[in-house]
Design a protein around this motif. Structure first.
Motif, short mmCIF file in Angstrom:
data_model
loop_
_atom_site.label_atom_id
_atom_site.label_comp_id
_atom_site.label_asym_id
_atom_site.label_seq_id
_atom_site.Cartn_x
_atom_site.Cartn_y
_atom_site.Cartn_z
N PHE A 1 -8.07 -2.17 -1.12
CA PHE A 1 -7.20 -1.94 -3.01
C PHE A 1 -6.93 -3.30 -3.81
O PHE A 1 -7.37 -3.97 -4.69
CB PHE A 1 -5.48 -0.99 -2.34
N TYR A 2 -7.28 -4.21 -2.40
CA TYR A 2 -6.39 -5.85 -2.96
C TYR A 2 -8.00 -6.16 -3.09
O TYR A 2 -7.85 -6.79 -4.64
CB TYR A 2 -6.49 -6.35 -1.96
N MET A 3 -8.83 -5.87 -3.01
CA MET A 3 -9.99 -7.09 -3.47
C MET A 3 -10.77 -5.46 -4.72
O MET A 3 -10.96 -6.32 -5.42
CB MET A 3 -11.55 -5.73 -2.22
N LEU A 4 -10.36 -4.66 -4.62
CA LEU A 4 -11.15 -3.99 -5.77
C LEU A 4 -10.61 -4.37 -7.22
O LEU A 4 -11.36 -4.21 -8.17
CB LEU A 4 -11.41 -2.37 -5.59
N THR A 5 -9.02 -3.80 -7.09
CA THR A 5 -8.30 -4.81 -8.22
C THR A 5 -8.15 -6.05 -8.28
O THR A 5 -8.31 -6.53 -9.76
CB THR A 5 -6.43 -4.22 -7.62
N GLY A 6 -8.48 -6.93 -7.75
CA GLY A 6 -8.87 -8.08 -7.67
C GLY A 6 -10.16 -8.44 -7.91
O GLY A 6 -10.07 -9.47 -9.35
N LEU A 7 -11.17 -7.82 -8.12
CA LEU A 7 -12.85 -7.78 -8.56
C LEU A 7 -12.49 -7.31 -9.88
O LEU A 7 -13.05 -7.84 -11.21
CB LEU A 7 -13.46 -7.24 -7.46
N HIS A 8 -11.70 -6.46 -10.63
CA HIS A 8 -11.75 -5.78 -11.78
C HIS A 8 -10.75 -7.30 -12.11
O HIS A 8 -11.29 -7.41 -13.74
CB HIS A 8 -10.91 -4.01 -11.83
N GLY A 9 -9.51 -7.11 -12.00
CA GLY A 9 -8.65 -8.79 -12.14
C GLY A 9 -9.62 -9.45 -13.07
O GLY A 9 -9.73 -9.88 -14.00
N LEU A 10 -10.78 -9.98 -12.09
CA LEU A 10 -11.38 -10.94 -12.73
C LEU A 10 -12.07 -11.40 -13.43
O LEU A 10 -12.48 -12.26 -14.27
CB LEU A 10 -12.53 -11.33 -10.90
N LEU B 1 -8.95 6.74 -8.07
CA LEU B 1 -9.61 6.74 -6.99
C LEU B 1 -8.62 6.38 -5.78
O LEU B 1 -8.28 7.45 -4.58
CB LEU B 1 -11.08 5.52 -6.73
N PHE B 2 -7.16 5.62 -6.14
CA PHE B 2 -6.89 5.16 -5.94
C PHE B 2 -5.35 6.09 -5.40
O PHE B 2 -4.64 6.55 -4.69
CB PHE B 2 -6.23 3.77 -6.41
N ARG C 1 -15.48 4.30 4.51
CA ARG C 1 -14.58 3.47 5.41
C ARG C 1 -13.05 4.28 5.60
O ARG C 1 -12.28 5.04 6.39
CB ARG C 1 -14.23 2.19 5.54
N MET C 2 -13.13 5.22 4.77
CA MET C 2 -12.06 6.06 4.51
C MET C 2 -11.70 7.38 5.76
O MET C 2 -10.76 8.05 5.86
CB MET C 2 -10.93 7.13 3.32
N ALA C 3 -12.58 7.50 6.51
CA ALA C 3 -12.95 8.94 7.47
C ALA C 3 -12.54 7.81 8.65
O ALA C 3 -12.83 8.65 9.58
CB ALA C 3 -14.81 8.97 6.87
N ALA C 4 -12.76 6.95 8.31
CA ALA C 4 -11.75 6.27 9.80
C ALA C 4 -10.49 6.62 10.15
O ALA C 4 -9.84 6.69 9.36
CB ALA C 4 -12.16 4.69 10.17
N ALA C 5 -10.08 6.84 11.62
CA ALA C 5 -9.14 6.99 11.97
C ALA C 5 -7.91 5.85 11.93
O ALA C 5 -6.37 6.58 11.78
CB ALA C 5 -8.92 7.28 13.64
N ASP C 6 -8.25 4.55 11.73
CA ASP C 6 -6.73 3.49 11.45
C ASP C 6 -6.88 3.64 9.71
O ASP C 6 -6.47 2.70 9.04
CB ASP C 6 -7.46 2.61 11.62
N TRP C 7 -7.03 4.50 8.53
CA TRP C 7 -7.27 4.86 7.61
C TRP C 7 -5.45 5.16 7.27
O TRP C 7 -5.51 6.78 7.05
CB TRP C 7 -8.28 5.53 6.79
N TRP C 8 -4.95 4.57 7.17
CA TRP C 8 -3.41 5.02 5.46
C TRP C 8 -3.92 4.10 4.16
O TRP C 8 -3.88 3.32 3.75
CB TRP C 8 -2.13 4.03 6.28
N ALA C 9 -3.31 5.43 3.92
CA ALA C 9 -3.60 5.53 1.97
C ALA C 9 -2.71 4.88 1.52
O ALA C 9 -1.14 4.15 1.83
CB ALA C 9 -3.34 7.29 0.70
N THR C 10 -2.72 3.59 0.94
CA THR C 10 -1.69 2.53 -0.12
C THR C 10 -0.92 3.48 -1.46
O THR C 10 -1.49 3.78 -2.19
CB THR C 10 -2.59 1.14 -0.78
N PRO C 11 0.49 2.69 -0.95
CA PRO C 11 1.16 4.13 -2.20
C PRO C 11 1.19 3.52 -3.56
O PRO C 11 0.06 2.82 -3.52
CB PRO C 11 2.24 3.69 -1.72
#
Length: 235
Positions: free
Chosen positions: A159-168, A218-219, A74-84
């Motif tokens: 970011f929210y999905m992966l960190t949230g899943l790990h947190g669960l 990754l992040f 997904r990060m190869a798409a043009a609408d991708w802006w990395a989250t700080p």
């Protein structure tokens, strides 16, 4: 796809190594007396518990591998802006590493028969795990306050999905760890069962620390160079 295969290969190596260390590939029905308990105690299904954890960790690893592979695609798409990356994540990583080390310490002290130190180590592991989860929530709030909301761009969503899943998964592990800690303060609870619970909790925590380090890399963008190197080696 290559990212997923690399991650799955690492997970497979870890699970196989752990199974080899605990002799899960042996045939216990051919080994007489290894599973017997002392007088007055029941036979404990130790091997099935370890096998069950190994299978569960393999499933978790496959799930995160699929999500990480989707992240790279997904990060190869043009609408991708990395989250700080919030600086707080460094503190959270240290807290989870300390929690993992505390559980390993508790396991070692249990084998040595030092119950008081084992209990201190367990409480330390619990406290630092709660600190990790609280820090993750604070990191979320910091990003949201800065305008990096869930639906703003795909990078934020991942970011929210992966960190949230790990947190669960950490939250679920805390429930088991809390029960194990309670048993550690009960002198009537069989020592062998307590040692098994400690061992399984420690293995689970080490694995979740490994997954978190992968996610953090990754992040932070460190994984990109590693993946590029792997692709060059494969090609």
């Amino acid at each position: 796809m290559s990212v997923m295969m690399i991650f799955l290969a690492v997970i497979a190596v870890i699970v196989l190594w752990w199974m080899t260390q605990h002799r899960l590939t042996s045939k216990p029905w051919l080994e007489v007396g290894l599973m017997t308990e002392s007088a007055g105690e029941k036979r404990l299904p130790i091997a099935p518990a370890r096998v069950g954890l190994g299978i569960f960790l393999a499933v978790i690893g496959a799930l995160f591998a699929l999500l990480i592979s989707a992240y790279f695609m997904r990060m190869a798409a043009a609408d991708w802006w990395a989250t700080p990356i919030p600086r707080l994540l460094w503190v959270n990583t240290a807290a989870l590493a300390l929690s993992s080390a505390a559980l390993e310490w508790a396991k070692v002290e249990a084998r040595r028969g030092r119950s008081d130190i084992m209990r201190i180590a367990l409480l330390l592991g619990l406290a630092t795990a709660f600190l990790f989860l609280a820090g993750q929530v604070m990191a979320w709030r910091e990003l949201a306050a800065a305008g990096y909301v869930l639906a703003d761009n795909p990078a934020n969503s991942f970011f929210y999905m992966l960190t949230g899943l790990h947190g669960l998964h950490i939250l679920g592990g805390l429930a088991v760890l809390g029960r194990t800690t309670g048993r550690a303060f009960d002198d009537r609870f069989p020592a062998r069962r307590l040692h098994l619970s400690l061992e399984l909790c420690a293995v689970y925590w080490h694995f979740m620390l490994f997954v978190w380090v992968v996610l953090f890399a990754l992040f932070a963008g460190w994984a990109n160079d590693f993946v590029d190197l792997c692709r060059q080696l494969i090609s």
